[in-house]
Design a protein around this motif. Sequence first.
Motif, PDB file in Angstrom:
ATOM      1  N   PHE A   1     -27.050  12.266  23.833  1.00  0.00           N
ATOM      2  CA  PHE A   1     -28.374  11.699  24.097  1.00  0.00           C
ATOM      3  C   PHE A   1     -28.263  10.540  25.073  1.00  0.00           C
ATOM      4  CE2 PHE A   1     -29.237  13.608  19.892  1.00  0.00           C
ATOM      5  CZ  PHE A   1     -30.338  14.371  20.239  1.00  0.00           C
ATOM      6  N   ALA A   2     -29.269  10.334  25.898  1.00  0.00           N
ATOM      7  CA  ALA A   2     -29.316   9.200  26.817  1.00  0.00           C
ATOM      8  C   ALA A   2     -29.481   7.917  26.018  1.00  0.00           C
ATOM      9  CB  ALA A   2     -30.475   9.376  27.791  1.00  0.00           C
ATOM     10  N   ASN A   3     -28.888   6.860  26.523  1.00  0.00           N
ATOM     11  CA  ASN A   3     -29.017   5.544  25.884  1.00  0.00           C
ATOM     12  C   ASN A   3     -30.118   4.759  26.588  1.00  0.00           C
ATOM     13  OD1 ASN A   3     -26.930   5.937  24.059  1.00  0.00           O
ATOM     14  ND2 ASN A   3     -25.402   5.324  25.566  1.00  0.00           N
ATOM     15  N   GLU A   4     -31.320   5.177  26.393  1.00  0.00           N
ATOM     16  CA  GLU A   4     -32.447   4.480  27.007  1.00  0.00           C
ATOM     17  C   GLU A   4     -33.598   4.408  26.023  1.00  0.00           C
ATOM     18  OE1 GLU A   4     -34.543   8.074  29.456  1.00  0.00           O
ATOM     19  OE2 GLU A   4     -32.954   6.978  30.427  1.00  0.00           O
TER      20      GLU A   4
ATOM     21  N   VAL B   1     -37.569   4.231  25.659  1.00  0.00           N
ATOM     22  CA  VAL B   1     -38.821   4.479  26.360  1.00  0.00           C
ATOM     23  C   VAL B   1     -39.926   3.753  25.606  1.00  0.00           C
ATOM     24  CG1 VAL B   1     -40.458   6.230  27.086  1.00  0.00           C
ATOM     25  CG2 VAL B   1     -38.024   6.713  27.166  1.00  0.00           C
TER      26      VAL B   1
ATOM     27  N   ARG C   1     -32.474  13.664  27.543  1.00  0.00           N
ATOM     28  CA  ARG C   1     -33.513  12.638  27.462  1.00  0.00           C
ATOM     29  C   ARG C   1     -34.777  13.296  26.936  1.00  0.00           C
ATOM     30  NH1 ARG C   1     -33.129  10.525  33.540  1.00  0.00           N
ATOM     31  NH2 ARG C   1     -34.508  12.283  33.699  1.00  0.00           N
ATOM     32  N   TYR C   2     -35.526  12.570  26.134  1.00  0.00           N
ATOM     33  CA  TYR C   2     -36.795  13.117  25.668  1.00  0.00           C
ATOM     34  C   TYR C   2     -37.806  11.989  25.508  1.00  0.00           C
ATOM     35  CZ  TYR C   2     -35.260  11.494  21.090  1.00  0.00           C
ATOM     36  OH  TYR C   2     -34.821  10.716  20.054  1.00  0.00           O
ATOM     37  N   ARG C   3     -39.049  12.371  25.628  1.00  0.00           N
ATOM     38  CA  ARG C   3     -40.167  11.451  25.437  1.00  0.00           C
ATOM     39  C   ARG C   3     -41.241  12.170  24.644  1.00  0.00           C
ATOM     40  NH1 ARG C   3     -38.093  11.160  29.942  1.00  0.00           N
ATOM     41  NH2 ARG C   3     -39.425  12.433  31.224  1.00  0.00           N
TER      42      ARG C   3
ATOM     43  N   ASP D   1     -35.720  16.463  28.985  1.00  0.00           N
ATOM     44  CA  ASP D   1     -34.991  16.541  30.250  1.00  0.00           C
ATOM     45  C   ASP D   1     -33.513  16.727  29.963  1.00  0.00           C
ATOM     46  OD1 ASP D   1     -37.276  16.064  31.724  1.00  0.00           O
ATOM     47  OD2 ASP D   1     -36.910  13.917  31.918  1.00  0.00           O
TER      48      ASP D   1
ATOM     49  N   ARG E   1     -26.022  12.813  37.731  1.00  0.00           N
ATOM     50  CA  ARG E   1     -27.294  12.236  37.270  1.00  0.00           C
ATOM     51  C   ARG E   1     -28.489  13.000  37.819  1.00  0.00           C
ATOM     52  NH1 ARG E   1     -25.837   9.619  32.911  1.00  0.00           N
ATOM     53  NH2 ARG E   1     -24.323   8.025  33.307  1.00  0.00           N
TER      54      ARG E   1
END
Length: 191
Positions: free
Chosen positions: A40-43, A45, A86-88, A141, A148
């Motif tokens: 998983f992305a470390n971001e 949102v 990535r997910y939102r 995503d 990237r």
Amino acid sequence: MFGGILLAAVVFLCGIAVSGQTHSDFNRKFTFVQFSTWNFANEQVNARDKYGQNEIWDNYLREDITAELLKIGFRHSDESPDLIIRYRLGTKERERVNIIRDDWPGYMYNRGPWIYWRGGGGWGTTTVFRTRYDESTLILDIVDANTRELVWRGYDRRSVDDKSEKSLKKSVEKLMGKFAKDVRESRKVKG
């Protein structure tokens, strides 16, 4: 009697219309042949809606995405993943407008399996009612960890009700089904 049946049919058909939409697209030049790990992305949102910062839903999504990726054959890797996920998730309040007319006198006729009502003379009523509901959109995503570059994107839109865990699971299953199909297609063409 007929008005009640008509009302039930309209409500049923409107429920079908909001059941869900799932779409995806991917870079056709990209091949998934050499990729087998993900993370998983470390971001973080920052969502601007009432459900966007829901940790419980976030945990459901992570668990469901993990389970679906394992089914496809991808392994989780914290240290050197090939793909970044990535997910939102966002929600928006929507309104459905339903219109029911029951002109009288009128007549009923059928054409094939369908039954039609033709009003006559305009003696009747038109009933308009609005139904509010929450619609969620899950965007998923998949990014190549080395370059990237976004290589796959999917989104699922459906109404959210009191069974949110089921709705989220269904969204992930639909998206990951599309992803699995696209991965198979990519591997078939390139492999």
